[in-house]
Design an enzyme around this catalytic site. Structure first.
Site, PDB file in Angstrom:
ATOM      1  N   ASP A   1      52.042  40.674  32.070  1.00 20.81           N
ATOM      2  CA  ASP A   1      52.362  41.725  33.039  1.00 20.81           C
ATOM      3  C   ASP A   1      53.885  41.795  33.110  1.00 20.81           C
ATOM      4  OD1 ASP A   1      52.967  43.212  35.269  1.00 20.81           O
ATOM      5  OD2 ASP A   1      51.402  42.341  36.513  1.00 20.81           O
TER       6      ASP A   1
ATOM      7  N   GLY B   1      59.525  27.159  22.068  1.00 22.47           N
ATOM      8  CA  GLY B   1      58.743  27.310  20.831  1.00 22.47           C
ATOM      9  C   GLY B   1      57.444  28.075  20.997  1.00 22.47           C
TER      10      GLY B   1
ATOM     11  N   TYR C   1      52.392  30.879  42.950  1.00 20.52           N
ATOM     12  CA  TYR C   1      51.610  32.033  42.516  1.00 20.52           C
ATOM     13  C   TYR C   1      52.536  33.152  42.066  1.00 20.52           C
ATOM     14  CZ  TYR C   1      48.658  36.141  42.662  1.00 20.52           C
ATOM     15  OH  TYR C   1      47.986  37.285  42.338  1.00 20.52           O
TER      16      TYR C   1
ATOM     17  N   LYS D   1      47.593  36.713  39.217  1.00 17.03           N
ATOM     18  CA  LYS D   1      46.463  35.953  38.670  1.00 17.03           C
ATOM     19  C   LYS D   1      46.676  35.731  37.182  1.00 17.03           C
ATOM     20  CE  LYS D   1      43.000  34.711  41.357  1.00 17.03           C
ATOM     21  NZ  LYS D   1      43.592  33.558  42.016  1.00 17.03           N
TER      22      LYS D   1
ATOM     23  N   ASP E   1      45.350  36.666  34.487  1.00 16.31           N
ATOM     24  CA  ASP E   1      44.483  37.661  33.842  1.00 16.31           C
ATOM     25  C   ASP E   1      44.223  37.290  32.375  1.00 16.31           C
ATOM     26  OD1 ASP E   1      44.746  39.023  36.278  1.00 16.31           O
ATOM     27  OD2 ASP E   1      46.533  40.062  35.568  1.00 16.31           O
TER      28      ASP E   1
ATOM     29  N   GLN F   1      29.273  39.135  14.196  1.00 12.12           N
ATOM     30  CA  GLN F   1      28.412  39.510  13.055  1.00 12.12           C
ATOM     31  C   GLN F   1      28.213  38.345  12.085  1.00 12.12           C
ATOM     32  OE1 GLN F   1      26.604  41.861  13.368  1.00 12.12           O
ATOM     33  NE2 GLN F   1      27.510  43.854  13.618  1.00 12.12           N
TER      34      GLN F   1
HETATM   35  P1  13P Z   1      48.274  41.081  38.830  1.00  9.75           P
HETATM   36  O1  13P Z   1      47.961  39.611  38.668  1.00  9.75           O
HETATM   37  O2  13P Z   1      47.460  41.930  37.921  1.00  9.75           O
HETATM   38  O3  13P Z   1      49.740  41.330  38.685  1.00  9.75           O
HETATM   39  O4  13P Z   1      47.838  41.505  40.294  1.00  9.75           O
HETATM   40  C1  13P Z   1      48.407  40.839  41.370  1.00  9.75           C
HETATM   41  C2  13P Z   1      47.916  41.253  42.710  1.00  9.75           C
HETATM   42  O5  13P Z   1      48.128  40.522  43.635  1.00  9.75           O
HETATM   43  C3  13P Z   1      47.175  42.525  42.892  1.00  9.75           C
HETATM   44  O6  13P Z   1      46.835  42.753  44.245  1.00  9.75           O
HETATM   45 MG    MG Z   2      50.983  42.868  38.321  1.00 10.11          MG
HETATM   46 MG    MG Z   3      47.515  41.951  35.787  1.00 10.73          MG
END
Ligand code: 13P
Ligand code: MG
Ligand code: MG
Length: 388
Positions: free
Chosen positions: A13, A105, A242, A245, A247, A255
């Protein structure tokens, strides 16, 4: 002639328009240009940039193996260049997932999500003359989002008929599971379980989607063949704070001696609940969406995209070339029902507000606000003796 090819999916992100929605066209064009230049220079065999929600995924094929410094440094520098565009455009969260000044790295542990598989590409091979694969990218959730879908594909013949019908798949798989609570930048805590005989133990671990995740899956018919790679790092455990997330992206080869794409995408129509959503702090269903879909719905419903590719004998998969391309698996009408279902599940869940399972468990809360309030209130509690 057989040659070793590595598929690398590196996602980050870097910033998005008006909140955590999607990157700008200028950023996507910038990403494509980075990939084009790297192909021209001979670093990459092929490559492509796609977005899912606010994340940009660089999908690349090359001959340098997994964790290759040259490829990881390229991806990092590309994300750095895109950060400059995001900053210039005043986007939200410019450079969000670039957590260190310079990666040592490898970008693993430095912010971006990484899924990689190295394999032999041999157009004359008995088992895999054709190389088909899927690339998943999920936004607003964590790596445990793939636990149940991939468990159903590789461990449950009721969901994946190939486990019964294909003698080569009948031999089973080795499921590598990572303990995402283990805090280290340069080592993972992992366990390998063989299925079908170890399937119950797989569930014993994977049911805890916030702590354990599938990291890799290997064939038992051909043990050196890796089928699945998931970016199963929990960055807030490594970085300490934090920053969004984790993601996750995943590569799944399909296959022949592996499950078919229709078997792999099947479980995603169930729209299982995952941890993520707004502020990364809720329990919400995972909605399958077309690639390049922005997050614009109520709350921040977790989403997952999936593209299917074929790779030629040289490792090209139609990345930036228009001659042979990819299929957007969840972009078709079939997935509309699942999308409606996810919306309905989401509405029901969010009617619970902050109560019960609607809000993520304590360890998953991505902000300290609730914890701070509870600390203050805790001091105000008094012990009141029972009266006779
Ligand atoms: P992202 O992890 O996709 O940046 O989203 C963070 C978030 O807190 C959305 O409400
Ligand atoms: Mg984001
Ligand atoms: Mg995201």
């Amino acid at each position: 002639m057989a040659k070793k090819i590595t598929l690398s999916s590196i996602k980050a992100d870097i910033g998005s328009i008006g909140g955590h929605t999607r990157p700008t066209q200028a950023m996507m064009k910038g990403a494509e240009q980075c990939v084009k230049d790297a192909i021209k220079k001979g670093l990459l065999v092929d490559g492509l940039a796609i977005s899912t929600g606010d994340d940009i995924n660089l999908l690349m094929s090359h001959t340098y193996g997994v964790n290759a410094e040259s490829v990881h440094t390229f991806a990092w520098n590309c994300f750095k260049d895109l950060t400059k565009i995001a900053q210039k455009q005043g986007l939200y969260g410019a450079g969000q997932d670039l957590l260190v000044d310079a990666p040592a790295g490898t970008v693993r542990g430095a912010g971006p999500a990484v899924a990689e598989i190295e394999f032999e590409r041999d157009a004359h091979s008995k088992d895999r003359p054709a190389e088909a694969f899927l690339v998943f990218a999920a936004d607003k959730c964590s790596p445990g989002a793939y636990n149940l879908p991939f468990y159903l594909v590789f461990c449950d013949p009721n969901h994946c008929g190939g486990l019964l019908l294909s003698p080569k798949m009948h031999k089973g798989f080795i499921i590598e599971i990572i303990d995402m609570d283990y805090k280290s930048r340069d080592a993972d805590r992992i366990i390998q379980l063989s299925v079908p005989e170890g399937a119950w133990d797989v569930v014993a671990l994977l049911h805890d989607i916030n702590r354990f995740a599938i990291k890799a899956i290997y064939s038992r018919y051909k043990e050196d063949e890796q089928i699945v790679s998931v970016s199963a790092d929990r960055l807030h455990n490594i970085a300490g704070t934090y920053t969004g997330k984790d993601d996750p992206v995943a590569i799944v080869r399909t296959q022949g001696i592996f499950p078919a794409p229709e078997e792999v995408v099947g479980p995603f129509s169930e729209t299982f609940y995952v941890t993520g959503d707004a502020r990364g702090s809720h329990t919400m269903p995972l909605m399958p969406v077309a690639i390049n879909t922005p997050v614009t719905g109520k709350y921040c419903i977790p989403i997952v995209s999936c593209c299917a590719f074929s790779m030629d004998k040289d490792g090209k998969f139609g990345g930036l070339s228009s001659s042979h391309s990819y299929v957007d698996m969840f972009g078709q009408v079939y997935w509309d029902r699942a999308r409606f279902q996810a919306q309905e599940q989401a509405e029901i869940m969010r009617k619970h507000g902050a109560f019960g399972v609607a809000m993520a468990e304590k360890t998953e809360l991505s902000y300290t606000g609730l914890e701070d309030t509870l600390k203050v209130l805790d001091k105000e509690f008094k012990i009141k003796k029972h009266t006779k």
